[in-house]
Design a protein around this motif. Structure first.
Motif, PDB file in Angstrom:
ATOM      1  N   THR A  49       0.833  -1.207   0.000  1.00  0.00           N
ATOM      2  CA  THR A  49       0.000   0.000   0.000  1.00  0.00           C
ATOM      3  C   THR A  49       0.864   1.252   0.000  1.00  0.00           C
ATOM      4  O   THR A  49       0.582   2.214  -0.729  1.00  0.00           O
ATOM      5  CB  THR A  49      -0.936   0.001   1.218  1.00  0.00           C
ATOM      6  N   GLN A  52       2.428   1.639  -3.376  1.00  0.00           N
ATOM      7  CA  GLN A  52       1.424   2.061  -4.351  1.00  0.00           C
ATOM      8  C   GLN A  52       1.153   3.557  -4.205  1.00  0.00           C
ATOM      9  O   GLN A  52       1.001   4.265  -5.205  1.00  0.00           O
ATOM     10  CB  GLN A  52       0.140   1.264  -4.149  1.00  0.00           C
ATOM     11  N   GLN A  53       1.105   4.053  -2.976  1.00  0.00           N
ATOM     12  CA  GLN A  53       0.888   5.478  -2.750  1.00  0.00           C
ATOM     13  C   GLN A  53       2.048   6.288  -3.327  1.00  0.00           C
ATOM     14  O   GLN A  53       1.836   7.331  -3.943  1.00  0.00           O
ATOM     15  CB  GLN A  53       0.722   5.755  -1.250  1.00  0.00           C
ATOM     16  N   GLU A  54       3.276   5.799  -3.138  1.00  0.00           N
ATOM     17  CA  GLU A  54       4.442   6.477  -3.710  1.00  0.00           C
ATOM     18  C   GLU A  54       4.349   6.517  -5.232  1.00  0.00           C
ATOM     19  O   GLU A  54       4.644   7.545  -5.849  1.00  0.00           O
ATOM     20  CB  GLU A  54       5.729   5.776  -3.288  1.00  0.00           C
ATOM     21  N   LEU A  55       3.945   5.406  -5.827  1.00  0.00           N
ATOM     22  CA  LEU A  55       3.808   5.366  -7.288  1.00  0.00           C
ATOM     23  C   LEU A  55       2.739   6.339  -7.773  1.00  0.00           C
ATOM     24  O   LEU A  55       2.909   7.003  -8.803  1.00  0.00           O
ATOM     25  CB  LEU A  55       3.488   3.951  -7.754  1.00  0.00           C
ATOM     26  N   ARG A  56       1.651   6.431  -7.042  1.00  0.00           N
ATOM     27  CA  ARG A  56       0.603   7.383  -7.427  1.00  0.00           C
ATOM     28  C   ARG A  56       1.126   8.811  -7.386  1.00  0.00           C
ATOM     29  O   ARG A  56       0.816   9.617  -8.265  1.00  0.00           O
ATOM     30  CB  ARG A  56      -0.606   7.238  -6.506  1.00  0.00           C
ATOM     31  N   GLN A  57       1.919   9.128  -6.368  1.00  0.00           N
ATOM     32  CA  GLN A  57       2.485  10.479  -6.275  1.00  0.00           C
ATOM     33  C   GLN A  57       3.437  10.741  -7.431  1.00  0.00           C
ATOM     34  O   GLN A  57       3.417  11.835  -8.021  1.00  0.00           O
ATOM     35  CB  GLN A  57       3.209  10.655  -4.935  1.00  0.00           C
ATOM     36  N   ILE A  59       3.365   9.352 -10.386  1.00  0.00           N
ATOM     37  CA  ILE A  59       2.572   9.468 -11.619  1.00  0.00           C
ATOM     38  C   ILE A  59       1.908  10.843 -11.688  1.00  0.00           C
ATOM     39  O   ILE A  59       1.872  11.471 -12.751  1.00  0.00           O
ATOM     40  CB  ILE A  59       1.531   8.333 -11.709  1.00  0.00           C
ATOM     41  N   ALA A  60       1.404  11.318 -10.565  1.00  0.00           N
ATOM     42  CA  ALA A  60       0.786  12.643 -10.552  1.00  0.00           C
ATOM     43  C   ALA A  60       1.826  13.708 -10.875  1.00  0.00           C
ATOM     44  O   ALA A  60       1.547  14.668 -11.626  1.00  0.00           O
ATOM     45  CB  ALA A  60       0.152  12.911  -9.194  1.00  0.00           C
ATOM     46  N   ASN A  63       2.553  13.517 -14.529  1.00  0.00           N
ATOM     47  CA  ASN A  63       1.420  14.052 -15.288  1.00  0.00           C
ATOM     48  C   ASN A  63       1.495  15.577 -15.328  1.00  0.00           C
ATOM     49  O   ASN A  63       1.234  16.191 -16.369  1.00  0.00           O
ATOM     50  CB  ASN A  63       0.109  13.581 -14.661  1.00  0.00           C
TER      51      ASN A  63
END
Length: 77
Positions: A49, A52-57, A59-60, A63
């Motif tokens: 988890t 995954q949160q690090e990856l989301r950051q 990716i944001a 972006n």
């Protein structure tokens, strides 16, 4: 004959008690192993988890950079 029946009954009760004790002991060992496996799974899930949160950051962040590059390209072209 009555003494023999009483003796056999006592031996059967003792054997049943020992058997139940062994069964309870091995169930406890199995439960302990399951609890350890569950603890490892929880630790793995927590790490997954967090990653995954690090990856989301990331990716944001990427972006946002991509949008900046697109706006730069539009302003040049």
């Amino acid at each position: 004959m009555t003494n023999a029946v009483v003796g056999i009954a006592i031996v059967l009760i003792i054997v049943a008690g020992i058997t139940i004790g062994f069964i309870a002991y091995f169930r406890m060992l199995r439960h302990r192993a399951d609890a350890e496996a569950m603890a490892e799974y929880r630790e793995f899930a927590a790490r997954a988890t967090a990653e995954q949160q690090e990856l989301r950051q990331e990716i944001a962040e990427m972006n946002g950079r991509l949008k900046e590059v697109e706006s730069l390209l539009r302003s040049v072209g």
